[in-house]
Design an enzyme around this catalytic site. Structure first.
Site, PDB file in Angstrom:
ATOM      1  N   ARG A  70       0.616  -1.067   0.087  1.00 55.86           N
ATOM      2  CA  ARG A  70      -0.590   0.333  -0.132  1.00 55.86           C
ATOM      3  C   ARG A  70       0.664   1.219  -0.221  1.00 55.86           C
ATOM      4  O   ARG A  70       2.057   1.019   0.097  1.00 55.86           O
ATOM      5  CB  ARG A  70      -1.209  -0.208   1.056  1.00 55.86           C
ATOM      6  CG  ARG A  70      -0.240  -0.311   2.383  1.00 55.86           C
ATOM      7  CD  ARG A  70       0.235   0.185   3.370  1.00 55.86           C
ATOM      8  NE  ARG A  70       0.663   1.557   3.554  1.00 55.86           N
ATOM      9  CZ  ARG A  70       1.359   2.167   3.581  1.00 55.86           C
ATOM     10  NH1 ARG A  70       1.941   2.599   3.704  1.00 55.86           N
ATOM     11  NH2 ARG A  70       0.740   3.788   3.883  1.00 55.86           N
ATOM     12  N   GLY A  71       0.036   2.477   0.030  1.00 51.98           N
ATOM     13  CA  GLY A  71       0.553   3.559  -0.203  1.00 51.98           C
ATOM     14  C   GLY A  71       0.844   3.962  -2.171  1.00 51.98           C
ATOM     15  O   GLY A  71       1.467   3.026  -2.762  1.00 51.98           O
ATOM     16  N   ARG A 113      -7.869  -1.027  -5.987  1.00 56.89           N
ATOM     17  CA  ARG A 113      -8.732   0.265  -5.560  1.00 56.89           C
ATOM     18  C   ARG A 113      -8.426   1.944  -6.299  1.00 56.89           C
ATOM     19  O   ARG A 113      -7.918   2.447  -7.438  1.00 56.89           O
ATOM     20  CB  ARG A 113      -6.895   0.547  -4.767  1.00 56.89           C
ATOM     21  CG  ARG A 113      -6.955  -0.836  -3.521  1.00 56.89           C
ATOM     22  CD  ARG A 113      -5.918  -0.390  -2.781  1.00 56.89           C
ATOM     23  NE  ARG A 113      -6.121   1.258  -1.544  1.00 56.89           N
ATOM     24  CZ  ARG A 113      -5.960   1.586  -0.679  1.00 56.89           C
ATOM     25  NH1 ARG A 113      -4.257   0.901  -0.474  1.00 56.89           N
ATOM     26  NH2 ARG A 113      -6.501   1.974   0.467  1.00 56.89           N
ATOM     27  N   ASP A 141      -2.086  10.522  -2.016  1.00 55.35           N
ATOM     28  CA  ASP A 141      -2.971   9.696  -3.487  1.00 55.35           C
ATOM     29  C   ASP A 141      -3.282   9.884  -4.292  1.00 55.35           C
ATOM     30  O   ASP A 141      -2.702   9.069  -5.718  1.00 55.35           O
ATOM     31  CB  ASP A 141      -3.777   8.976  -2.058  1.00 55.35           C
ATOM     32  CG  ASP A 141      -3.044   8.113  -1.642  1.00 55.35           C
ATOM     33  OD1 ASP A 141      -3.046   8.397  -0.279  1.00 55.35           O
ATOM     34  OD2 ASP A 141      -2.933   6.732  -1.997  1.00 55.35           O
ATOM     35  N   ASN A 190      -5.636  12.419   0.376  1.00 52.58           N
ATOM     36  CA  ASN A 190      -4.831  11.802   0.881  1.00 52.58           C
ATOM     37  C   ASN A 190      -5.774  10.588   2.411  1.00 52.58           C
ATOM     38  O   ASN A 190      -6.171  11.227   2.231  1.00 52.58           O
ATOM     39  CB  ASN A 190      -3.860  12.429   1.270  1.00 52.58           C
ATOM     40  CG  ASN A 190      -2.531  12.032   1.971  1.00 52.58           C
ATOM     41  OD1 ASN A 190      -1.672  10.931   2.029  1.00 52.58           O
ATOM     42  ND2 ASN A 190      -1.796  11.826   3.967  1.00 52.58           N
ATOM     43  N   LYS A 191      -4.878  10.101   2.971  1.00 57.24           N
ATOM     44  CA  LYS A 191      -5.818   9.111   4.360  1.00 57.24           C
ATOM     45  C   LYS A 191      -6.610  10.061   4.826  1.00 57.24           C
ATOM     46  O   LYS A 191      -6.556  11.094   5.255  1.00 57.24           O
ATOM     47  CB  LYS A 191      -4.768   8.882   5.360  1.00 57.24           C
ATOM     48  CG  LYS A 191      -5.090   7.580   6.254  1.00 57.24           C
ATOM     49  CD  LYS A 191      -6.116   5.593   6.311  1.00 57.24           C
ATOM     50  CE  LYS A 191      -5.386   5.799   4.560  1.00 57.24           C
ATOM     51  NZ  LYS A 191      -6.121   5.341   3.808  1.00 57.24           N
TER      52      LYS A 191
HETATM   53  O1  MRU Z   1      -4.804   3.039   1.910  1.00 58.43           O
HETATM   54  P1  MRU Z   1      -2.854   3.281   2.261  1.00 58.43           P
HETATM   55  O2  MRU Z   1      -2.339   2.971   3.248  1.00 58.43           O
HETATM   56  O3  MRU Z   1      -2.955   3.031   1.104  1.00 58.43           O
HETATM   57  O4  MRU Z   1      -3.036   5.047   2.295  1.00 58.43           O
HETATM   58  C1  MRU Z   1      -1.350   5.425   2.129  1.00 58.43           C
HETATM   59  C2  MRU Z   1      -2.110   6.852   2.145  1.00 58.43           C
HETATM   60  O5  MRU Z   1      -2.938   7.824   2.029  1.00 58.43           O
HETATM   61  C3  MRU Z   1      -0.752   7.452   2.132  1.00 58.43           C
HETATM   62  O6  MRU Z   1      -0.369   8.988   2.638  1.00 58.43           O
HETATM   63  C4  MRU Z   1      -0.413   7.911  -0.009  1.00 58.43           C
HETATM   64  O7  MRU Z   1      -0.593   7.144  -0.474  1.00 58.43           O
HETATM   65  C5  MRU Z   1       0.978   8.334  -0.259  1.00 58.43           C
HETATM   66  S1  MRU Z   1       2.326   7.363  -0.164  1.00 58.43           S
HETATM   67  C6  MRU Z   1       3.958   8.044  -0.135  1.00 58.43           C
END
Ligand code: MRU
Length: 351
Positions: free
Chosen positions: A51-52, A94, A242, A252-253
């Protein structure tokens, strides 16, 4: 940096599989998974084993390349049709992080440009292209880390949300990159990591990465961010992204926009750090970004010994939110720091 923090996604030795560190098991177990089938790859991305945003892009590139290698002996027309279908399937795992479609489209464009070549040659070229995405990500993280480091000084307090470190990218990370690079140069920062409910990327991954790297990190619950800001402990907020819309609105998250609103209240600069591959100029504003909705059980029962809500209770579980561009002091990319007005500064990156 430990090997497993910087090489957690790679192609298997036979080129027909992808090996990932299963991030859902951290911090308790360091275990690698070998992904061979499209379904295993889809599941790994959907369940956040990898993830990320940038790491998802790197992984998706390797997955499509590995699947192409498995099909290298097919007749050209069938090879092309299957590759297209597989890319669409992986892309549906996703919706929010644009790096997923960005990487798959990049490989798709290459395959299309080579459509007169033998499938085996296309499959080999896709392996090279996926490796190039990975190499570029390493360079990208390094550049973002340098630009980000210029925004803080030795001894500063930095608050971060979710995980935008090496595990979310390749090396250094984006939001954590300046902190890790600064640490290598003998600087010290006091980092506050939001735990990041409901999937705890901040607790499980960010505090893990920073602690292992010897950075002074303090884990807080998400609802403690305003307290540490009020205490005067935070000089800057660094978060990843994201998908960034053309006007600078940044997904973002979930919980990130709340941090930005608090930061504005306390007069703390709020920075978004991410590669240009996360900027989606086809997306005019944050309102056009599709937000992933996830399983309610992530709120009610995951990580708990017993359910913490009645099974029949309704839940709303958006995985991301959008931070309004007006709350963002700067968007730090590998090509430099963009400042408002973002419509101009982001567009200029692609000219
Ligand atoms: O759901 P995730 O864990 O994939 O979400 C990740 C994030 O929101 C990160 O902050 C984002 O992807 C940036 S990673 C460099």
């Amino acid at each position: 940096m430990s090997e497993y923090l910087s090489d957690h996604v790679h192609l298997g030795d036979d080129l027909t599989s992808v090996v990932i560190l299963d991030q859902t098991l951290l911090p308790n177990r360091v275990e690698y998974l070998t992904l061979r089938t499209p379904e295993e790859m889809f599941e790994a991305i959907q369940l956040l084993r990898v993830r990320g945003a940038p790491a998802i892009g790197i992984c998706a590139g390797y997955c499509l390349a590995a699947l192409a290698q498995q099909r290298r002996d097919l007749p050209p027309a069938q090879f092309g049709a299957e590759l297209h279908k597989l890319a669409q399937y992986l892309n549906s795992s996703r919706p929010t992080a644009v790096n997923l479609s960005w990487a798959l489209n990049r490989l798709g464009r290459l395959a299309h440009a080579m459509s007169n070549a033998a499938p085996a040659d296309i499959a080999d070229a896709l392996v090279e292209e996926a490796a190039a995405i990975h190499r570029e990500d390493i360079a990208m993280c390094r550049a973002i880390s340098e630009y980000g480091l210029a925004l803080i000084k030795d001894g500063d307090g930095v608050l971060t949300h979710c995980n935008a470190g090496p595990l979310a990218t390749s090396q250094y990370g984006t939001a954590l990159g300046p902190l890790l690079l600064g640490k290598e140069r003998g600087m010290s920062f006091r980092v506050f990591a939001d735990e990041t409910r409901p999937l705890l990327q901040g607790a499980r991954l960010t505090s893990y990465e920073l602690q292992k790297a010897g950075v002074d990190v303090t884990l807080i619950c998400d609802n403690m961010a305003s307290m540490v800001m009020k205490n005067g402990w935070i000089n800057a907020c660094f978060v990843g992204c994201d998908r960034v819309a053309a006007n600078g609105d940044a997904a973002n998250k979930i919980g990130t926009s709340g941090v930005a609103i608090l930061a504005k209240h306390y007069g703390i600069p709020f920075y978004v750090l991410g590669p240009t591959s996360t900027i989606d100029l086809n997306c005019p504003t944050g309102g056009d970004i599709k937000i992933e909705l996830r399983d309610p059980e992530e709120i009610k029962s995951k990580f708990y010994a017993q359910p913490m809500a009645l099974p029949e209770v309704k839940c709303y579980n958006p995985a991301f939110d959008v931070t309004d561009h007006e709350l963002i002091a700067g968007i730090i990319t590998e090509k430099g720091i963009c400042r408002p007005p973002y419509t101009q500064s982001l567009a200029a990156l692609f000219q």
